[in-house]
Scaffold this motif. Structure first.
Motif, short mmCIF file in Angstrom:
data_model
loop_
_atom_site.label_atom_id
_atom_site.label_comp_id
_atom_site.label_asym_id
_atom_site.label_seq_id
_atom_site.Cartn_x
_atom_site.Cartn_y
_atom_site.Cartn_z
N TRP A 51 33.89 35.84 50.43
CA TRP A 51 34.84 36.90 50.10
C TRP A 51 35.87 36.36 49.11
O TRP A 51 36.14 36.98 48.08
CB TRP A 51 35.55 37.40 51.37
N SER A 52 36.43 35.21 49.42
CA SER A 52 37.45 34.61 48.55
C SER A 52 36.89 34.29 47.17
O SER A 52 37.59 34.46 46.16
CB SER A 52 38.02 33.35 49.19
N LEU A 53 35.65 33.85 47.11
CA LEU A 53 35.02 33.59 45.82
C LEU A 53 34.86 34.88 45.01
O LEU A 53 35.00 34.87 43.79
CB LEU A 53 33.67 32.90 46.01
N GLY A 54 34.59 35.98 45.70
CA GLY A 54 34.51 37.28 45.03
C GLY A 54 35.85 37.67 44.43
O GLY A 54 35.92 38.21 43.32
N VAL A 55 36.93 37.39 45.15
CA VAL A 55 38.28 37.67 44.63
C VAL A 55 38.53 36.83 43.38
O VAL A 55 39.02 37.34 42.36
CB VAL A 55 39.36 37.40 45.71
N ILE A 56 38.15 35.56 43.44
CA ILE A 56 38.34 34.68 42.29
C ILE A 56 37.52 35.16 41.09
O ILE A 56 38.01 35.19 39.96
CB ILE A 56 37.99 33.22 42.66
N LEU A 57 36.28 35.57 41.33
CA LEU A 57 35.44 36.08 40.25
C LEU A 57 36.05 37.33 39.63
O LEU A 57 36.07 37.49 38.41
CB LEU A 57 34.02 36.35 40.75
N TYR A 58 36.56 38.23 40.47
CA TYR A 58 37.22 39.44 39.97
C TYR A 58 38.37 39.05 39.04
O TYR A 58 38.51 39.61 37.95
CB TYR A 58 37.74 40.28 41.14
N ILE A 59 39.19 38.11 39.46
CA ILE A 59 40.33 37.67 38.66
C ILE A 59 39.86 37.08 37.32
O ILE A 59 40.43 37.39 36.26
CB ILE A 59 41.19 36.65 39.43
N MET A 60 38.81 36.28 37.37
CA MET A 60 38.30 35.67 36.15
C MET A 60 37.77 36.72 35.17
O MET A 60 37.96 36.61 33.96
CB MET A 60 37.20 34.67 36.49
N VAL A 61 37.09 37.73 35.69
CA VAL A 61 36.46 38.74 34.85
C VAL A 61 37.46 39.81 34.39
O VAL A 61 37.46 40.22 33.24
CB VAL A 61 35.28 39.40 35.59
#
Length: 100
Positions: A51-61
């Motif tokens: 879940w946290s990695l998904g949040v980080i990916l969202y921020i990056m994109v």
């Protein structure tokens, strides 16, 4: 220099049957935490790290946070509804949205 004996992490322990134990530890920032973590419900640490990695990916994109953490209760409701807005200006393809 940082003290190597101090860390900001949680070991993923296993029980006598080699099954991963659930965690009850809240570690990290609310905006990156999965709903179960915010609710204090025991959870599988590795699963909720995704879940946290998904949040980080969202921020990056997208260049912004996916959830507004100024009101934790409201954010939790939004998360539980699986509602996430993607900026139209980013023209994200569906595969990217699905990955996030």
């Amino acid at each position: 220099m940082l003290n190597p004996t101090k860390r900001f992490s949680k070991l993923c322990l296993r029980d006598d049957n080699s099954q991963q134990r659930v965690s009850k530890t809240f570690c990290g920032s609310a905006a990156y935490a999965a709903p179960k973590v915010l609710q204090g419900i025991p959870y599988q640490p590795k699963v909720y790290d995704i879940w946290s990695l998904g949040v980080i990916l969202y921020i990056m994109v997208c260049g912004s946070m996916p959830y507004d953490d100024s009101d934790i209760r409201k954010m939790l409701c939004t998360q539980k509804e699986h509602h996430m807005d993607f900026p139209h200006s980013k023209n994200l393809i569906d595969e990217c949205k699905d990955l996030i």
